[in-house]
Design a protein around this motif. Structure first.
Motif, PDB file in Angstrom:
ATOM      1  N   PHE A 267       5.273  -1.984  -2.502  1.00 44.76           N
ATOM      2  CA  PHE A 267       4.738  -1.038  -3.485  1.00 44.76           C
ATOM      3  C   PHE A 267       5.239   0.372  -3.202  1.00 44.76           C
ATOM      4  O   PHE A 267       4.482   1.320  -3.165  1.00 44.76           O
ATOM      5  CB  PHE A 267       3.213  -1.066  -3.487  1.00 44.76           C
ATOM      6  N   GLU A 268       6.533   0.485  -2.962  1.00 47.70           N
ATOM      7  CA  GLU A 268       7.106   1.793  -2.650  1.00 47.70           C
ATOM      8  C   GLU A 268       7.409   2.611  -3.908  1.00 47.70           C
ATOM      9  O   GLU A 268       7.759   3.779  -3.827  1.00 47.70           O
ATOM     10  CB  GLU A 268       8.387   1.636  -1.827  1.00 47.70           C
ATOM     11  N   ASP A 299      -1.585   1.194  -6.135  1.00 48.71           N
ATOM     12  CA  ASP A 299      -0.646   0.066  -6.213  1.00 48.71           C
ATOM     13  C   ASP A 299      -1.181  -1.035  -7.113  1.00 48.71           C
ATOM     14  O   ASP A 299      -2.286  -1.560  -6.888  1.00 48.71           O
ATOM     15  CB  ASP A 299      -0.403  -0.516  -4.817  1.00 48.71           C
ATOM     16  N   ARG A 320      -4.743   0.824  -2.497  1.00 47.63           N
ATOM     17  CA  ARG A 320      -3.559   1.148  -1.688  1.00 47.63           C
ATOM     18  C   ARG A 320      -2.631   2.045  -2.486  1.00 47.63           C
ATOM     19  O   ARG A 320      -2.532   1.928  -3.711  1.00 47.63           O
ATOM     20  CB  ARG A 320      -2.805  -0.117  -1.267  1.00 47.63           C
ATOM     21  N   THR A 322       1.375   3.057  -2.110  1.00 49.06           N
ATOM     22  CA  THR A 322       2.611   2.651  -1.420  1.00 49.06           C
ATOM     23  C   THR A 322       2.282   1.843  -0.163  1.00 49.06           C
ATOM     24  O   THR A 322       2.859   2.056   0.900  1.00 49.06           O
ATOM     25  CB  THR A 322       3.503   3.867  -1.074  1.00 49.06           C
ATOM     26  N   GLY A 323       1.343   0.924  -0.315  1.00 46.69           N
ATOM     27  CA  GLY A 323       1.019  -0.016   0.751  1.00 46.69           C
ATOM     28  C   GLY A 323      -0.030   0.427   1.727  1.00 46.69           C
ATOM     29  O   GLY A 323      -0.521  -0.377   2.530  1.00 46.69           O
ATOM     30  N   ARG A 494       0.699  10.140  -8.426  1.00 43.84           N
ATOM     31  CA  ARG A 494       0.947   9.077  -7.436  1.00 43.84           C
ATOM     32  C   ARG A 494       2.006   9.512  -6.424  1.00 43.84           C
ATOM     33  O   ARG A 494       1.844   9.306  -5.218  1.00 43.84           O
ATOM     34  CB  ARG A 494       1.374   7.807  -8.152  1.00 43.84           C
ATOM     35  N   SER A 498       1.225  10.068  -2.479  1.00 44.24           N
ATOM     36  CA  SER A 498       1.931   9.210  -1.518  1.00 44.24           C
ATOM     37  C   SER A 498       2.726  10.043  -0.519  1.00 44.24           C
ATOM     38  O   SER A 498       2.775   9.711   0.680  1.00 44.24           O
ATOM     39  CB  SER A 498       2.861   8.234  -2.255  1.00 44.24           C
TER      40      SER A 498
END
Length: 521
Positions: A267-268, A299, A320, A322-323, A494, A498
């Motif tokens: 989920f980048e 995500d 989450r 990006t993870g 987002r 992030s």
């Protein structure tokens, strides 16, 4: 000269062992297990099988027995003493589990049962693994008298020792009455099924003592504990759903307080999301569902909301970005305009403290007009309850990222993690209004004389309201004072969050050396 012996062979002993395990594994017997199924409930072992990764459960204390001789207990059979305990892997990570067996003496808790539960709690503490307790018990085993109460006391004591060290999850899958209800209350999360009831004193006792008539569902059912008392964090239709919720919850959490939550790959993606520009109405009087904002930031729009049916003017839960796991706290403008009140302050502060204990960064989405006014709120202690939000945010040392979506007024601006409460990054959308109060109310105070002396008071008032709004009710004044780090395009939220998480992942914060603070209660 040869002598014959009657010593059983290894094969004989293994056969005896298999027979003994088979006898214990059916608990109170197939007939009672069938009655569990008729009630829409699983047995104690079926619950563990559904929860644990296949083939990973290792039982401990299978052959434990009570030592009570009073009131016919010397002849009573209680396989595993009414609780199945052991360790297993859940989603590939170890946990310790205790599952009460209602088919054995109604799952009643005596000395040995409590000792087995405590052993699992101590093992969880020693190994740094989560502890999950599946409750299905008629309460204390009265035949054991004070030994039963003593057992409860040891469970409570170890609940407190585990608090803030490893995650503790209680699943209420059947009755949970009297003193037994205090153990779940000492854990981090309670998942209650609609097949269960939880209360200190049941309907019959209440009727006898107070004359009040109430059903078990209204008094201690899952929906009551979600919407009214706030005791339950999640409501499940049945055992299977409760166990799935527990699994998903654990997936967001670290094993213990010395670890960070697991980071998931895949989920980048952090490209701009133009849809966010249209979610929040520019008109501050119009409501919207803040979960639409959350879904467009996290995500896969995957958000596990906690206490979804309680104090719905504040939304909290896990997601989450990006993870990386984040704890989300957001005002809900579609309910009570998103104000903070007694219940939402309790809900928010408890969640913040959990996240801080387990190294989970906090993402706060702000659209708050203030604290709820009213006699009931003041007499109910809104001052001390609201202070819990201030205390929890101020005490939190994890990364704290705040995004002001629209309104952010007065003391509630601070209570939603303003810069002065230690927010590491504060972003504001262009729609943000950050001020002591709304322009309408502020103009009545600041320009009271000008309005009163004007030839057309209403026209003058409208003019001065707009002047105040342009001067103070914008993000630019706060940004000029460095209380907002950046004013951003909603589409970039987002990406900005992030990037802030990436920078703050190794955050270290020096704090005064003390045993603990004395927060508001």
């Amino acid at each position: 000269m040869s002598t014959e012996t009657n010593i059983p062979s290894m094969a004989d002993r293994l056969e005896q062992l298999a027979e003994a395990k088979a006898k214990v594994s059916v608990g109170g017997g197939e007939e009672r297990i069938a009655k569990q199924h008729e009630r829409g409930k699983l047995s104690a072992r079926e619950r563990i099988d559904a929860f644990a990764d296949p083939g990973t459960f290792t039982e401990s204390g299978m052959f434990a027995k009570h030592r009570t001789v009073y009131f016919g207990m010397d002849k009573a059979e209680a396989p595993a003493d009414g609780v199945v305990t052991g360790s297993a892997a859940v989603l590939g990570r170890p946990v310790h589990i205790a599952s009460q067996d209602f088919t054995v003496m109604g799952g009643s808790a005596g000395e040995t049962q409590s000792n087995k539960v405590v052993d699992m709690m101590k093992a969880a503490h020693t190994t740094g693994t989560p502890f999950v307790f599946i409750n299905d018990s008629g309460g204390a085993r009265v035949q054991e008298g004070i030994d039963s109460l003593s057992g409860y006391g040891r469970v409570f004591f170890n609940n407190v020792l585990l608090s803030g060290v490893v995650p503790q999850i209680s699943i209420i899958a059947g009755p949970c009455a009297g003193g037994a209800a205090y153990s779940p209350a000492l854990t981090d999360f309670i998942i209650q099924t609609r097949k269960s009831h939880m209360f200190i004193t049941g309907p019959n006792v209440i009727k006898a003592v107070t004359g009040e008539q109430v059903t078990a569902d209204d008094l201690g059912g899952a929906d009551s504990h979600m919407a009214r008392s706030g005791v339950a964090h999640f409501v499940a239709d049945d055992d299977e759903q409760a166990l799935l919720i527990a699994k998903k919850l654990l997936s967001f959490l670290p094993q213990n307080n010395t670890e960070d939550p697991p980071v998931l790959d895949g989920f980048e993606e952090v490209e701009a999301n133009p849809e966010l520009r249209d979610v929040v109405p520019v008109d501050g009087s119009k409501g919207y569902d803040v979960r639409d904002v959350i879904g467009n930031i996290v995500d896969g729009a995957d958000f596990l909301e906690v206490q979804a049916g309680y104090a719905q003017n504040l939304v909290v839960g896990f997601a989450r970005i990006t993870g990386r796991t984040v704890g989300v706290i957001a005002n809900q403008p579609s309910v009570m305009s998103g104000v903070l009140d007694i219940n939402s302050s309790d809900k928010g502060s408890q969640f913040i403290r959990f996240c801080n204990a387990f190294n989970i960064p906090l993402l706060t989405l702000v659209d708050v007009p203030g604290f709820l006014p009213g006699v009931a709120q003041e007499h109910g202690g809104i001052i001390r309850h609201g202070a819990k939000m201030l205390y929890a945010y101020s005490a939190a040392t994890v990364p704290k990222i705040t995004v002001v979506l629209r309104k952010s007024y007065g003391g509630a601006y601070l209570a939603m993690c303003g810069k002065d409460l230690g927010a590491d990054r504060v972003f504001a959308w262009p729609t943000a209004e950050i001020a002591v109060m709304g322009a309408d109310g502020a103009a009545n105070i600041v320009f009271k004389r000008e309005i009163a002396e004007a030839e057309d008071p209403e026209a003058k008032r409208a003019e001065l309201v707009e002047l105040y709004r342009e001067t103070f009710s914008t993000p630019y004044m706060a940004a000029s004072r460095r209380l907002v780090d950046d004013i951003i395009d909603p589409a970039d939220t987002r990406r900005e969050v992030s990037m802030a998480l990436e920078v703050l992942v190794n955050k270290r914060e020096l704090r005064p050396n003390k045993k603990h603070g004395l927060g508001p209660t």
